[in-house]
Design a protein around this motif. Structure first.
Motif: not given
Length: 432
Positions: A82-88, A90-93, A105-109, A122-126
Motif C-alpha cells: 500500500s502507499d503507507e507500506q511503500q513509504e515505510l 522506502d524509509n527502511i531502504d 530504525y524501528h516501527y510499530d504496527g 526489505a529482506g528480499q531486496n537487501n
C-alpha cells in the motif's frame, strides 16, 4: 548421498536442492553454513566434535545454524504494498543504504497492518541483511511468512567455544560472541517481534557493529523481566487492510484494542461456556492467565495422552521459565525433550533446532530440586502443553484455545489482544 554437516543426518535430493530430514540445506564446501553476506568463523574458531564426549556419547552441542535456507515458495510474490507500506519500505531502504543514518530504525504496527510483510520485502531486496527473531518459534514464523532464511538472535551472534570439565565432575559450556566488536559493520539485522527485546540483547547485537531495523506490535504485553529497548518508533503503520479484516481473529482483536468485548464471530472465532475435551486435545496452543490453571490443564492433557507419571518423558514438549542466554534458551520458548528427565536429575537434554544439547543445574516445576547447594540454577522448565499469555508472545498457532480468566485492571486490553492474536486461523474462548 553424504550426511548433513550440521546435524549428521542423511541428506537427500529435493526439488529445491539437497537437504536432510531436519531441513538443513547443503553446506558450503568447507562444511560451515553461512549467513549470506556475514563473515563466518572458520574451522579454527569452532568447537571440535572429537574434543567433546558429552557425557553420554551425544553429538556436541554446537550453536545451531540458521533455519532452512531454501526458498521453496515466495509467500510475498502476489503482494503489492500500500502507499503507507511503500513509504515505510522506502524509509527502511534509505536507512540500510545510508551508513550515517544511525544504528537503529524501528516501527510499530497492529495486527493486520502488514508490518512483517514490509520487513520481509526489505529482506528480499537487501540480501546482505540478516532476518532474526529472539526465539526459535518466532524465527520459524518469520521464515514461514517471508520464505527467507531466518535465524535466532543467539545463533547469529554467539558461539560455543568449549566445554569445561572440572575436577569435581561438573561441566560448564563456555559461550562467547561469534564476532569481534565491530566485525559486522555494514550488516543490518531485520528483527521481528521487537517488543520481546530488552537492553542486554540489543546491546550485544550493536556491539558487533551491525545495525538494526526492528518491527513490533504496540498492542502486545510488555516484557516482564526487562525493559523494552525499542521505544518511540520512527514510523507507525495505521491502516488495517481489507484482507486482514476479513479474518474474525483480526476483527475481534481490534474490538478488544478499542476497549470493547469480543463476541462470537463465525466458526473460527467461538465463545463457549465449556470446552469439549476432544477440542482441547486438537488445539495447537492452549492459553490461560494463572499458573495454577496452566498446571491443572496440563494434567488433563497428559492424562488424555496416557502420560500418567509426573516426570517428563523423551518426546514431550517442555517450556523454559527463565532466560539462560548463555545456552540460547529464553523465557517462554518451547523445546522437545530428547531424554527422560527423572527424579533426581538436574541436567536436561533438549532438541535445539536439530542439535541435541544439554543444560546443567536446572529445575523442573513440580519435581524435587536436586541442583547442588551453592550452585547457581541455570534455568527452570515445565511442561509445554499450556502457556500463560505472557509466555506465548512471539508464537502463533493455527488453532488456539483461550481460558479467559484475566482479572486485573492493568493491561487487560493488552492481555486479551495478545492472546487473540496468537491464533492464525481459529480460536475458541472460554470466559471465566
Amino acid at each position: 548421498m553424504s550426511d548433513c554437516s550440521i546435524c549428521g543426518r542423511p541428506q537427500f535430493d529435493t526439488p529445491s536442492g539437497v537437504t536432510c530430514e531436519n531441513g538443513h540445506g547443503g553446506a558450503p564446501s568447507d562444511g560451515y553454513e553461512r549467513f549470506d553476506g556475514i563473515p563466518d568463523a572458520g574451522p579454527d574458531d569452532m568447537p571440535v566434535a572429537a574434543d567433546w564426549d558429552g557425557g553420554r556419547g551425544a553429538s556436541p552441542p554446537l550453536a545451531p545454524g540458521k533455519l532452512p535456507p531454501q526458498r521453496s515458495r515466495d509467500p510475498l510474490s502476489n503482494i503489492v504494498l500500500s502507499d503507507e507500506q511503500q513509504e515505510l519500505y522506502d524509509n527502511i531502504d534509505r536507512f540500510i543504504g545510508d551508513p550515517f543514518a544511525g544504528d537503529v530504525y524501528h516501527y510499530d504496527g497492529l495486527a493486520g497492518t502488514g508490518k512483517s510483510v514490509v520487513l520481509a520485502k526489505a529482506g528480499q531486496n537487501n540480501p546482505g541483511c540478516m532476518m532474526v527473531a529472539l526465539s526459535g518459534r518466532a524465527a520459524s514464523l518469520l521464515h514461514q511468512k517471508s520464505g527467507l532464511s531466518t535465524s535466532t538472535i543467539h545463533a547469529a551472534i554467539y558461539k560455543l567455544m568449549r566445554e569445561i570439565e572440572f575436577d569435581n565432575g561438573k561441566r560448564q559450556m563456555e559461550w562467547r560472541s561469534a564476532h569481534n566488536d565491530g566485525a559486522l559493520s555494514g550488516v543490518t539485522f531485520l528483527l521481528d517481534e521487537k517488543s520481546m527485546i530488552g537492553h542486554r540483547i540489543a546491546r550485544d547485537i550493536l556491539r558487533t557493529g551491525a545495525r538494526i531495523v526492528a518491527a513490533g506490535d504496540p498492542g502486545q504485553l510488555p516484557p516482564i523481566q526487562d525493559q523494552q529497548y525499542f521505544v518511540n518508533p520512527d514510523f507507525t503503520l495505521r491502516q488495517i487492510h481489507r484482507q486482514a479484516l476479513e479474518s474474525p481473529i483480526v476483527r475481534q482483536a481490534h474490538r478488544v484494542r478499542a476497549g470493547e468485548r469480543y463476541q462470537n464471530d463465525g466458526s473460527n472465532f467461538r465463545v463457549v461456556d465449556r470446552l469439549p475435551r476432544d477440542e482441547l486435545m486438537q488445539a495447537d496452543m492452549v492459553l490461560c492467565w494463572k499458573n495454577t490453571t496452566r498446571v491443572e490443564i496440563t494434567k488433563v492433557i497428559r492424562s488424555m495422552k496416557g502420560l500418567a507419571k509426573n516426570y517428563p518423558r523423551a518426546g514431550e514438549f517442555v517450556m523454559c521459565l527463565k532466560n539462560a542466554p548463555d545456552y540460547g534458551l529464553f523465557n517462554g520458548a518451547v523445546y522437545t525433550l530428547t531424554r527422560d528427565f527423572n527424579n533426581g536429575d538436574n541436567v536436561i537434554w533438549l532438541d535445539y533446532e536439530g542439535e541435541e544439547i544439554y543444560v546443567p543445574n536446572v529445575k523442573f516445576e513440580g519435581m524435587v530440586n536436586t541442583v547442588p547447594v551453592g550452585d547457581v540454577v541455570t534455568t527452570s522448565f515445565t511442561f509445554g502443553y499450556v502457556y500463560t499469555v505472557h509466555k506465548a508472545q512471539g508464537s502463533e498457532a493455527k488453532s488456539v484455545v483461550l481460558v479467559d480468566e484475566y482479572a486485573m485492571p492493568d493491561f487487560a486490553i493488552e492481555w486479551r489482544y495478545t492472546a487473540i492474536t496468537r491464533a492464525q486461523e481459529r480460536i475458541t474462548i472460554i470466559p471465566h
